[in-house]
Design an enzyme around this catalytic site. Sequence first.
Site, PDB file in Angstrom:
ATOM      1  N   SER A 155      -4.944   5.444  -2.513  1.00  0.00           N
ATOM      2  CA  SER A 155      -3.691   5.609  -3.256  1.00  0.00           C
ATOM      3  C   SER A 155      -3.627   4.610  -4.394  1.00  0.00           C
ATOM      4  O   SER A 155      -4.210   3.516  -4.316  1.00  0.00           O
ATOM      5  CB  SER A 155      -2.488   5.405  -2.325  1.00  0.00           C
ATOM      6  OG  SER A 155      -1.284   5.334  -3.053  1.00  0.00           O
ATOM      7  N   TYR A 192       2.114  -0.028   3.774  1.00  0.00           N
ATOM      8  CA  TYR A 192       1.312   1.083   3.235  1.00  0.00           C
ATOM      9  C   TYR A 192       0.358   0.582   2.155  1.00  0.00           C
ATOM     10  O   TYR A 192      -0.836   0.899   2.164  1.00  0.00           O
ATOM     11  CB  TYR A 192       2.260   2.144   2.670  1.00  0.00           C
ATOM     12  CG  TYR A 192       1.568   3.356   2.098  1.00  0.00           C
ATOM     13  CD1 TYR A 192       1.011   4.325   2.928  1.00  0.00           C
ATOM     14  CD2 TYR A 192       1.477   3.557   0.723  1.00  0.00           C
ATOM     15  CE1 TYR A 192       0.397   5.453   2.401  1.00  0.00           C
ATOM     16  CE2 TYR A 192       0.857   4.682   0.183  1.00  0.00           C
ATOM     17  CZ  TYR A 192       0.315   5.618   1.028  1.00  0.00           C
ATOM     18  OH  TYR A 192      -0.300   6.736   0.515  1.00  0.00           O
TER      19      TYR A 192
END
Length: 700
Positions: free
Chosen positions: A578, A591
């Site tokens: 990501s 995250y």
Amino acid sequence: MIKMKEFKFVNYLWDIKKAETLGNDQVALFLYRSNILGADLRITNYGGGNTSCKTIEKDPLTNEDVEVMWVKGSGGDIGTLTRAGIAGLYTDRLRNLKNVYKGLADEDRMVGLFNHCIFDLDSKAPSIDTPLHGLLPFAHIDHLHPDALIAVAAAKDSEKVTKEIWGDTMGWVPWQRPGFDLGLQLEKCLEENPGIRGIVLGSHGLFTWGDTSYECYINSLEVIEMASEFIQKKIEKKGVVFGGEKIKSLPQSERIEKASTLMPLLRGLCSSENRMIGHFDDSEVILQFSNSQDLEKLAPMGTSCPDHFLRTKIQPLVLDLSPNEDLSEPKEVLKKLEPAFEAYRQEYINYYNTCKKENSPSMRDPNPVIIIYPGVGMFSFAKNKQTARVASEFYINAINVMRGAEAISEYTSLPRQEAFDIEYWLLEEAKLQRMPQEKPLSRKVAFVTGAGGGIGKAIADKLAAEGANVVLSDIVEERLIEAISTYKNDIAAYAVCDVTNSSSIEHAFKKACVEFGGVDIVVHSAGLAISKPIEETTEKDWDILQDVLVKGQFELARQSVDIMRKQNLGGDFISIASKNGLVAGPNNVAYGTAKAAQQHMVRLLASELAKDKIRVNTVNPDGVIVGSKIWEGEWAEGRAKAYGISVDELPAHYAKRNLLNEIIYPEDIANGVFSLVAILDKSTGNIINVDGGMANAFVR
């Protein structure tokens, strides 16, 4: 009125109501007959045999009535035959070719002349068997390769056995390569034996016919049934098949375990010239043959029917391994396997050099297609899954033929020169050259986690569309069942997989190995996202992100590398990370940290695995909202809260913030993966951002 017939050894599939809907359309009825004949593998296998019918049509040039023969075209399959797969030829023109035929040396030229007989301009290319149908006078004709009939045809005293079973109602012609002259031999046989219902072709197959499609169908089934019953009685009288059992099979669970462990090694050895896809079968008929006393005698003899050996090679490789062989040390197993493979290749080279002619095509891949492991099962390797599976099916047919012929008297195979002349026939080579070009990922196997939907499914779809076999994995089986339903047969398989559990990953990779032979591409797309400020982030939140994204990636890499090293074919590992692993953003500590760990693990693995030609790269998505599973939960609410907007405003927000002002879709991430595994083949340790352009996420 048509009444349903009862058969014991073949399937009667004629549906009266279905046939009635076709009316008097003889071509439609011929196609219907073809399809139901092809649905029974005991009658003919994929691509094997051919069927035809003759009708009266108006000649478009003279407006006169002419007889036209409709026959399966070159390379077709009767089980799936449609109008697009048949050739329509003027029957009288085809028969007039007898006036210009110059003998056996003229066979190849005759095939080119078939095109001068075309009636239907949309015809498929006529096959080499076209004159076999055209020179016989019957309205409907079947040329089939039933196991029972080839057993009769391959028996040492085939002509005598034909007489014993059918008396004067069947003709017999000795082995001859398919072509115009064989058509003449069939015509002669019929002239000398008027009133016969069919002809047995020595070492080859069966011709049967009828005035209607149904009569032809029933005639074919009845002839096959009589041969099957004759063989069954012989087997029962003999009491044993293949000389009886020599070794015992392992239990099925152990056979699957052995196969999954061994297949990557076999795949690597079979791929010494061209990468191959594998198939495994441990059905009862295979085990009966592989475990028998006669395996050593029969396997080296090779197959008899051309349709068999064209797909299986003339003979299999039988592994000299005990069913209980310790396969835990790949290097030790390779020491036993490599000499056997080298001996097989050398024998094939000798076969080629001994039999080749001045105009023979270059030697093809000398590796085995069929590999038999006594007590375990049979492996087949070919350019794709369908071809490998079909090769396996054809060798099962060959086993059935050997069993039947041995029960009747004694099995005989084609002489090696005859086999070579078929295998390296210039017309067969021309057919191979007409095959469509392979796709970029053809011959590769991809394993994708999180493939039940969203980005993972889009990646699997893209890789499959570009030629790969794909194994879809996900933690929810219902998603996988729905996802895999979108693929054609022989393209995909699925395995339920919890990436936080090493045993679950191991089971999934074993499924991939048994289904396709190994793994070439692994894409870690499974994931979840939790967006919370640090004071709300729990230890449970932290742990699950680390387990799924980081530990899962580590374990996937560790186990897939073991398989790739066994294959010795290199490979690709792709991490779907990501933008958040590069950019510090609010409410994202757990995250973002996990994603950063994924990215650095890629760099570490790329450095370590380069020596194995295993490339490791990262694709960084950002803002994939439409179609992404992540955005169905609390993550969307968390990100909307972080940016002070509503959930509905998120897609527009993410599109506006990238330089290109583009919405990013799962398919865009899939394209990024494809570029790394198919185009950027000298790239490793890299990151590709698929985010529309986020300046704060630029890698350099």
